[in-house]
Write a protein that holds these residues in place. Structure first.
Motif, short mmCIF file in Angstrom:
data_model
loop_
_atom_site.label_atom_id
_atom_site.label_comp_id
_atom_site.label_asym_id
_atom_site.label_seq_id
_atom_site.Cartn_x
_atom_site.Cartn_y
_atom_site.Cartn_z
N GLY A 21 110.54 13.79 55.96
CA GLY A 21 111.51 14.82 56.42
C GLY A 21 111.00 16.11 57.23
O GLY A 21 112.00 17.08 56.98
N LEU A 22 109.79 16.25 57.64
CA LEU A 22 109.18 17.44 58.15
C LEU A 22 110.11 18.21 59.46
O LEU A 22 109.71 19.20 59.81
CB LEU A 22 108.06 17.47 58.20
N SER A 23 110.49 17.36 60.28
CA SER A 23 110.59 17.88 61.69
C SER A 23 112.14 17.84 61.99
O SER A 23 112.79 17.11 62.45
CB SER A 23 110.03 16.83 62.69
N GLU A 24 112.84 18.98 61.82
CA GLU A 24 113.75 19.36 62.18
C GLU A 24 114.14 19.05 63.65
O GLU A 24 113.26 19.60 64.48
CB GLU A 24 114.35 20.78 61.88
N ALA A 28 114.98 10.72 63.52
CA ALA A 28 114.68 9.70 62.76
C ALA A 28 113.65 10.34 61.27
O ALA A 28 113.82 9.97 60.39
CB ALA A 28 113.46 8.90 63.54
N SER A 29 112.98 11.25 61.76
CA SER A 29 112.42 12.00 60.87
C SER A 29 113.20 12.74 59.63
O SER A 29 113.01 12.22 58.39
CB SER A 29 111.52 13.39 61.22
N THR A 30 114.42 13.26 59.89
CA THR A 30 115.21 13.87 58.96
C THR A 30 116.12 12.74 58.55
O THR A 30 116.29 12.75 57.16
CB THR A 30 116.12 14.98 59.59
N PHE A 137 104.92 23.50 61.10
CA PHE A 137 103.63 23.80 60.14
C PHE A 137 102.71 22.69 60.07
O PHE A 137 101.69 22.75 60.34
CB PHE A 137 104.07 24.40 58.81
N HIS A 138 103.33 21.47 59.62
CA HIS A 138 102.45 20.26 59.48
C HIS A 138 101.79 19.85 60.55
O HIS A 138 100.86 19.24 60.52
CB HIS A 138 103.28 19.09 58.90
N ARG A 139 102.21 20.21 61.87
CA ARG A 139 101.54 19.78 63.20
C ARG A 139 100.56 20.88 63.46
O ARG A 139 99.61 20.63 64.38
CB ARG A 139 102.61 19.43 63.95
N ALA A 213 113.88 24.24 70.20
CA ALA A 213 113.12 23.72 71.45
C ALA A 213 111.58 24.06 71.10
O ALA A 213 111.34 25.29 70.72
CB ALA A 213 113.66 24.70 72.61
N ARG A 214 110.74 23.21 71.68
CA ARG A 214 109.24 23.30 70.87
C ARG A 214 108.15 24.01 72.22
O ARG A 214 107.36 24.83 71.75
CB ARG A 214 108.66 22.14 70.63
N GLN A 215 108.37 23.45 73.41
CA GLN A 215 107.44 23.84 74.30
C GLN A 215 107.93 25.09 74.90
O GLN A 215 109.17 25.14 75.32
CB GLN A 215 107.47 22.65 75.43
N PHE A 249 113.54 15.77 71.07
CA PHE A 249 112.80 17.10 70.84
C PHE A 249 111.56 17.34 71.53
O PHE A 249 111.17 18.40 71.92
CB PHE A 249 112.42 17.11 69.15
N HIS A 250 111.11 16.32 72.26
CA HIS A 250 109.99 16.29 73.31
C HIS A 250 110.64 15.70 74.36
O HIS A 250 111.60 14.51 74.31
CB HIS A 250 108.82 15.38 72.85
N ASN A 251 110.32 15.85 75.81
CA ASN A 251 110.66 15.40 77.06
C ASN A 251 110.30 13.86 77.08
O ASN A 251 110.92 13.20 77.55
CB ASN A 251 110.12 16.13 78.06
N ASP A 252 109.22 13.24 76.16
CA ASP A 252 108.79 11.85 76.47
C ASP A 252 109.82 10.94 75.56
O ASP A 252 109.64 9.57 75.62
CB ASP A 252 107.58 11.87 76.16
N VAL A 253 110.72 11.67 74.83
CA VAL A 253 111.83 10.88 74.40
C VAL A 253 112.73 10.40 75.36
O VAL A 253 113.53 9.57 75.20
CB VAL A 253 112.39 11.60 73.19
N ALA A 369 105.13 5.51 73.49
CA ALA A 369 104.34 6.59 74.09
C ALA A 369 103.94 7.65 73.24
O ALA A 369 102.88 8.49 73.57
CB ALA A 369 105.39 7.19 75.23
N CYS A 370 104.69 7.92 72.26
CA CYS A 370 104.26 9.12 71.22
C CYS A 370 102.78 8.64 70.86
O CYS A 370 101.91 9.59 70.58
CB CYS A 370 105.23 9.23 69.92
N LEU A 371 102.43 7.49 70.43
CA LEU A 371 100.94 6.96 70.10
C LEU A 371 99.98 7.37 70.72
O LEU A 371 98.96 6.87 70.47
CB LEU A 371 101.21 5.80 69.57
O1 SUG Z 1 106.24 15.93 66.05
N1 SUG Z 1 107.26 13.44 63.61
C1 SUG Z 1 106.54 13.88 64.88
C2 SUG Z 1 106.77 12.83 65.84
C3 SUG Z 1 106.21 13.04 67.19
C4 SUG Z 1 106.61 12.09 68.41
N2 SUG Z 1 105.71 12.40 69.57
C5 SUG Z 1 106.07 12.44 70.74
N3 SUG Z 1 107.45 12.43 71.07
N4 SUG Z 1 105.12 12.41 71.68
C6 SUG Z 1 107.22 15.26 65.18
O2 SUG Z 1 108.28 15.64 65.19
C7 SUG Z 1 107.62 13.67 61.08
C8 SUG Z 1 106.93 13.67 59.97
C9 SUG Z 1 107.64 13.68 58.54
O3 SUG Z 1 108.90 13.90 58.78
O4 SUG Z 1 107.09 13.01 57.70
C10 SUG Z 1 106.90 13.87 62.65
O5 SUG Z 1 105.92 14.92 62.51
#
Ligand code: SUG
Length: 447
Positions: A21-24, A28-30, A137-139, A213-215, A249-253, A369-371
């Motif tokens: 649950g690291l990505s606010e 899906a992450s949260t 941070f984790h990224r 917003a990340r970018q 969170f990313h445009n490729d979504v 596409a994320c992969l």
């Molecule tokens: O950065 N999830 C990634 C997912 C990245 C998806 N990439 C693209 N859209 N291209 C992120 O949010 C979740 C990790 C966790 O919650 O354990 C995470 O980092």
């Protein structure tokens, strides 16, 4: 003219894949925080997806996982003692930090780097900038190793130019190819690079979003300069705040491109008409297909849950038609599936659908596409790619055996404090470097 292809490099999913649950802003992450993960299944799904594309006749490469947990990061933050003692101490006093140092997030190769093909750059080389991923941070601990991996795959500096990740903190937040699209007539021709930012840190902001917003626009502009892109062939687009707040969170979504097609959700971009106009004028006299899924047929919520736009849009060899490689979830959502079935009957180049199962990754917000990281290469450049990183049937089967031997079937958040997970993950990576012929590649192998 030499034949030019788009090669996809997918992140091989690491043995510590987990749900922390690291990505606010990544729903899906949260929503899946602390769910028990299945690392072995995850890596198998990822490999099967790579093999599927290989079998469809596409060039497929691999990016190897990063070393996790990343002990050097924890040591920099003041933890000391043996590696096992560090894990124990972090687990007891800073469990969130432990989860961050364990994240297998480098699997999402679309965030590894921004790549500009040689036909777009003034010096005629392929340019790479690892993404600093400073927003999470984790990224943010990925870019150094990402740069090393890319330099190991694309070694010849006559053909390839590697830049450092951008520095400068949050003002220069960069998420790589997930916020970058390229439009072209043919892969080998000069293309239009579309950078998509979510925030404008210097000067006026593009409107407040609830989720981060990340970018940043400043990062996108810097990369366009560093990659020596021709100014008339660069367009800056803005992610809509509505999308970011709906979990995009990313445009490729919410969008994907291939050749002269930009396929997207109706609400993907702020100031859409300006953007379409700029892309079309930069593109020149031939038409660009802007294909928009309307909100009334595919709501933003459905688009983000099903990840229909987080698909790979590809031309299979010998075909002018395009194929969407989509996550299963977009077949299982009836409204999205009905839209897709109708789409392929319309007068657009998108004619075929292929569904892949990457559920383990999807539960952390990472679709097909994320992969993957797209790298457009002409014949000469392709010949320079380090063959150890190119998927073959043999490598596929070796890696499947390897992960069956080393990856756990299940991983829960409490397992992260188990010091044997550290040694298991190192044993796996150690053997991987032997399989790939990389020698002492990871930091833990060098002490
Ligand atoms: O950065 N999830 C990634 C997912 C990245 C998806 N990439 C693209 N859209 N291209 C992120 O949010 C979740 C990790 C966790 O919650 O354990 C995470 O980092």
């Amino acid at each position: 003219m030499s034949h030019t292809v788009e090669m996809n490099f997918d992140g091989l999913i690491g043995s510590t894949h987990n749900y922390a649950g690291l990505s606010e802003g990544n729903l899906a992450s949260t929503n899946n925080t602390k769910l028990v993960s299945q690392p072995r299944q995850a890596a198998k799904e990822g490999l099967a997806k790579m093999m599927r594309l290989h079998n469809l006749g596409l060039k497929q490469g691999i990016l190897i996982p990063q070393e996790r947990p990343h002990i050097p990061t924890l040591r920099k933050l003041g933890f000391y003692g043996t590696d096992e003692a560090v894990i124990e101490k972090v687990g007891a006093t800073a469990p969130n930090l432990l989860a961050m140092s364990y994240s297998a997030s480098s699997m999402w190769a679309a965030n590894a780097a921004t790549v500009s093909p040689s036909s777009d750059t003034e010096d005629g080389r392929v340019h790479f900038t690892p993404a600093n991923l400073i927003s999470m941070f984790h990224r943010s601990i990925e870019y150094k190793m990402t740069g090393k991996i890319l330099e190991t795959i694309f070694t010849n500096d006559r053909y390839f130019c590697h830049h450092h990740a951008l520095s400068g903190g949050a003002h220069f937040g960069d998420e790589g190819a997930a916020n970058h699209n390229r439009l072209c007539r043919d892969y080998g021709e000069q293309g239009v690079e579309l950078f998509v930012y979510g925030k404008h840190d210097f000067g006026e902001s593009q409107g407040n979003t609830h989720f981060p917003a990340r970018q940043s626009l400043e990062a996108s502009r810097a990369i366009a300069r560093k990659h020596r892109l021709r100014s008339g062939k660069v367009v800056m687009g803005c992610q809509s705040a509505a999308v970011i707040d709906a979990g995009g969170f990313h445009n490729d979504v919410v969008s994907v491109s291939n050749k002269n097609v930009l396929f997207m959700h109706e609400l993907a971009f702020a100031d859409k008409s300006r953007l379409f106009h700029e892309v079309a004028s930069a593109f020149g006299d031939q038409p660009v297909h802007f294909i928009e899924a309307p909100e009334r047929l595919v709501s933003l919520a459905d688009a983000i849950k099903s990840y229909l736009f987080n698909s790979q849009l590809v031309n299979l060899p010998g075909s002018e038609d395009m194929t969407l490689i989509l996550p299963m979830e977009s077949q299982e959502n009836q409204r999205v599936h009905a839209y897709l079935l109708d789409l392929i009957t319309q007068d657009t180049p998108i004619k075929h659908l292929e569904f892949v199962d990457v559920r383990q990754s999807m539960r952390n917000g990472g679709g097909p596409a994320c992969l993957r990281l797209r790298v457009v290469l002409n014949e000469d450049e392709l010949a320079q790619v380090n063959p150890a990183f190119v998927l073959t049937e043999e490598l596929f089967s070796t890696l499947n055996h390897w992960l069956e031997k080393h990856y756990r079937e299940r991983l829960s958040s409490t397992d992260l404090s188990d010091p044997s997970l550290l040694s298991e993950s190192r044993t796996a990576l150690d053997e991987l470097t032997q399989i790939m012929g990389l020698g002492s590649f990871y930091e833990f192998q060098q002490v």
